[in-house]
Enzyme design. Structure first.
Site, PDB file in Angstrom:
ATOM      1  NE  ARG A   1       3.851  -8.328  11.111  1.00 46.37           N
ATOM      2  CZ  ARG A   1       3.115  -7.222  11.149  1.00 46.37           C
ATOM      3  NH1 ARG A   1       1.857  -7.277  11.538  1.00 46.37           N
ATOM      4  NH2 ARG A   1       3.638  -6.063  10.794  1.00 46.37           N
TER       5      ARG A   1
ATOM      6  CD  GLU B   1      -2.640  -1.182   2.611  1.00 44.78           C
ATOM      7  OE1 GLU B   1      -3.448  -0.254   2.819  1.00 44.78           O
ATOM      8  OE2 GLU B   1      -2.433  -2.093   3.422  1.00 44.78           O
TER       9      GLU B   1
ATOM     10  CE  LYS C   1       2.634   0.530   5.404  1.00 51.28           C
ATOM     11  NZ  LYS C   1       2.378   0.449   3.956  1.00 51.28           N
TER      12      LYS C   1
END
Length: 670
Positions: free
Chosen positions: A266, A35, A276
């Site tokens: 992850r 993204e 983020k």
């Protein structure tokens, strides 16, 4: 493939099974779908490495797709940074695509779902919808708009698209099952009104598709064979499949293959945050100087600090592909960059905390240029010339007036070797009014063949070049700064994460270019910062020569009862384990049992990077390979994921002639 499937990670095994079951290898397609709402960080490198690595392994295309469905947070700056980061890592994408490329077809499919009675417009408040949705243990209830007619839903949806309503007045929802045990399946949102300009489509749209609706359908449009994502998307797989199955009925002639979503663990790193949103907060609050601050875990920050693509790839390969989340010690990442730069970085001399040394028996007007090896690890690195004169700088900590026999640096009456130059002896000191040593007066000897224990780096004062050195430390003092429910991650900021030093470097560095990396001998690895200029050099410290954050045992009170306890060995755990290797295979069974228990206890204190070098132990040294296997078993039990090196070590052991080694390998492999 001829490779033993035992060495494949679980994602590769899935692909191999699909190929075995009839999937044409030419149909394999992967994607990396960031993204564009922030900079990529070290956590993303795992996903990048997996997708592009599979592309390389199977000679399959990998798309770079920007999932740009939220114009409120997305910017072209992030798109450009992401492309730069992936290219810097050495990967090439087949196609650069955007979810916004598919806005029209996604809209058309949404209209078709409404016509088929599988989507509806809901006009309630977000609070009312949340209440109707239920909880993980309580089913939801149908809302009053769920049974709107197809005609009314189509009318409202078209008016949403045409901008007739304000944000929040209406949304489009999939009509699945409000009582479904998976809350994500309880009529999820598909579209919301957002009257914001998009960085690519401008003002063409005022409704934007939600991530869950867009993501899978973009995979389907691009005919991605394996949609690989992190574990937090595992609960979303059921919704991913539902949407995919619906649109397949509309697009199967054009898009015959349905993608398969699979999840992997992850990457979580100690002393680091990966959110983020939280990284943005660090930037906005001025804790760091932008997204590429060398203290940031962003790829651009790591690049500026001096990390290399090879070191990051080695790190990701060592971590491996796992099915469960765990936290990787940041020391492993630092180990990988040390290993890489040790082979590549030229050696130079720099002094960070200077102490003046005057060589009294060296002529004042004399200077010499000595030949210095650039990198003993690289025969092709060659040599350079370094100047020498009567006055030099050494590190302040490299001199003591009085010191024990174990202090192998310079002390009064003692001798040391100057790297690439002479041997010097400290004769006297000069002090200021406060008693601080300002100069050390020495005499030199040109008999450099003598054996001297200590060697110091230095720079000639006459030729030294001033440079700014930015010495970075970890940004957080806590191993998991964002894991505390009762504390904000900002409370764990390390106030000493940046130290700016006025240093002196040898003159060869005046020609260094931005991004060049060096080993400042005896100090660590440094690279030339983007702020650097020929007349004002700036270096960033990438990493020290050894881990200065090695875990320390908590200190205990030194009362009399504790003083009577046996003193623990000062040797490292890995060195103690190695000592068993020389005799383990010759011990009696009861001695082996006791030794094994002691090895297993010690192994809790070692890291993978401590152990991996032992994987290459000679076949003749059975004992060492056995104790390595025992230690590896402890690390695997404590959450270490198997990688290719581990698999290879175990497989070779299983084929060994030693029953002792085979049995330990079998115990791990079960």
């Amino acid at each position: 493939m001829s490779e033993d499937k035992k060495s494949l990670n679980f994602l590769e095994q899935i692909i191999e099974e699909d190929l075995t079951n009839g999937l044409d290898q030419s149909k394999l397609r992967f994607r990396f779908p960031p993204e564009p709402n922030g900079y990529l960080h070290i956590g993303h490198t795992k996903a990048i490495g997996i997708s592009f690595g599979l592309g390389e392994r199977y000679n399959a295309p990998v798309n770079l797709r920007f999932d740009d469905t939220n114009p409120a947070k997305e910017e072209q700056e992030y798109v450009d940074a992401i492309k730069e980061d992936i290219s810097w890592l050495g990967y090439k994408w087949a196609n650069e695509v955007y979810s916004s490329d598919y806005f029209q077809i996604l809209f058309d499919w949404a209209v078709q779902l409404i016509k088929d009675g599988k989507a509806y417009v809901d006009s309630q408040s977000s609070e009312a919808m949340a209440e109707q949705k239920g909880t993980p243990t309580q089913p939801g209830v149908d809302g009053p708009n769920r049974d709107r007619s197809v005609e009314e839903n189509l009318d409202l949806f078209m008016r949403m698209k045409n901008g007739e309503f304000n944000e929040g007045e209406h949304i489009l929802r999939a009509k699945i099952d409000m009582q479904h045990p998976n809350m994500l399946m309880r009529d999820p949102l598909m579209y919301r009104i957002l009257k914001k300009a998009h960085h690519r489509t401008g003002d063409d749209w005022c409704i934007y598709p939600m991530y869950d609706w867009t993501h899978g359908e973009s995979d389907y449009i691009e005919q991605i064979s394996h949609s690989l994502c992190s574990l937090e998307f595992n609960p979303h797989r059921e919704l991913y499949d539902w949407f995919k199955e619906q649109v397949y009925t509309y697009g199967k002639d054009t898009y015959p293959m349905q993608p398969k979503q699979r999840e992997f663990a992850r990457l979580n790193l100690s002393y680091t945050i990966m959110s983020k949103r939280k990284l943005l907060k660090l930037v906005e609050k001025g804790i760091v100087n932008g997204w590429d601050d060398p203290r940031m875990p962003t790829i651009s920050g790591l690049r500026r600090r001096g990390f290399t693509p090879d070191s990051i790839k080695k790190f990701i390969d060592t971590v491996g592909v796992a099915k469960r989340d765990n936290i990787i010690d940041v020391a492993l990442l630092e180990f990988c960059i040390r290993e890489d730069l040790n082979k590549k970085a030229p050696r130079v001399m720099a002094v960070l905390e200077p102490l003046k040394v005057v060589i009294t028996n060296y002529p004042e007007d004399k200077e010499e240029w000595f030949e210095a090896e650039n990198n003993q690890e690289d025969d092709a690195a060659g040599f350079r010339k370094v100047p020498f004169s009567r006055e030099i700088f050494i590190e302040k900590e490299d001199f003591k007036e009085e010191a024990s026999s174990q202090f192998f640096r310079l002390k009064l009456g003692g001798e040391v070797r100057l790297k690439n130059a002479y041997i010097i002896k400290a004769d006297s000191v000069v002090k200021d009014a406060n008693g601080n040593i300002t100069e050390v007066h020495c005499t030199y000897s040109d008999d450099t063949e003598r054996r001297i224990k200590g060697t110091l780096h230095w720079v000639s004062i006459k030729h030294a070049v001033k440079a700014e050195v930015r010495e970075y430390d970890r940004l957080f003092l806590d191993e998991a700064p964002d894991s505390h429910e009762d504390k904000d991650f900002m409370e764990f900021i390390n106030p000493k994460s940046l130290k700016i030093i006025e240093a002196f470097v040898e003159p060869s560095l005046t020609e260094s270019k931005v991004g060049e990396q060096f080993q400042f001998q005896r100090l660590g690895y440094f690279n030339v910062d983007t702020d650097s200029k020929s007349e004002a050099l700036v270096f960033n410290k990438t990493v020290g020569l050894r881990d200065s954050w090695a875990k320390q045992k908590p200190q205990t009170n030194t009362d009399n009862s504790q003083q009577k306890q046996p003193q623990k060995s000062t040797r490292s755990a890995i060195d103690q384990i190695k000592s068993y290797g020389k005799k383990y295979d010759r011990m009696k069974p009861e001695q082996q049992d006791q030794a094994k228990a002691e090895i297993q206890a010690l192994a809790k204190e070692v890291t993978y990077q401590d152990l991996e070098p032992l994987f290459g132990t000679s076949v003749k040294k059975t004992g060492t390979r056995v104790i390595t296997m025992i230690s590896l078993g402890v690390l695997l039990d404590n959450g270490l994921d198997k990688n290719e090196a581990i698999e290879d070590f175990i497989n070779k052991a299983l084929e060994d002639k030693s029953d002792l080694l085979v049995n330990e390998a079998k115990a791990i492999n079960n």
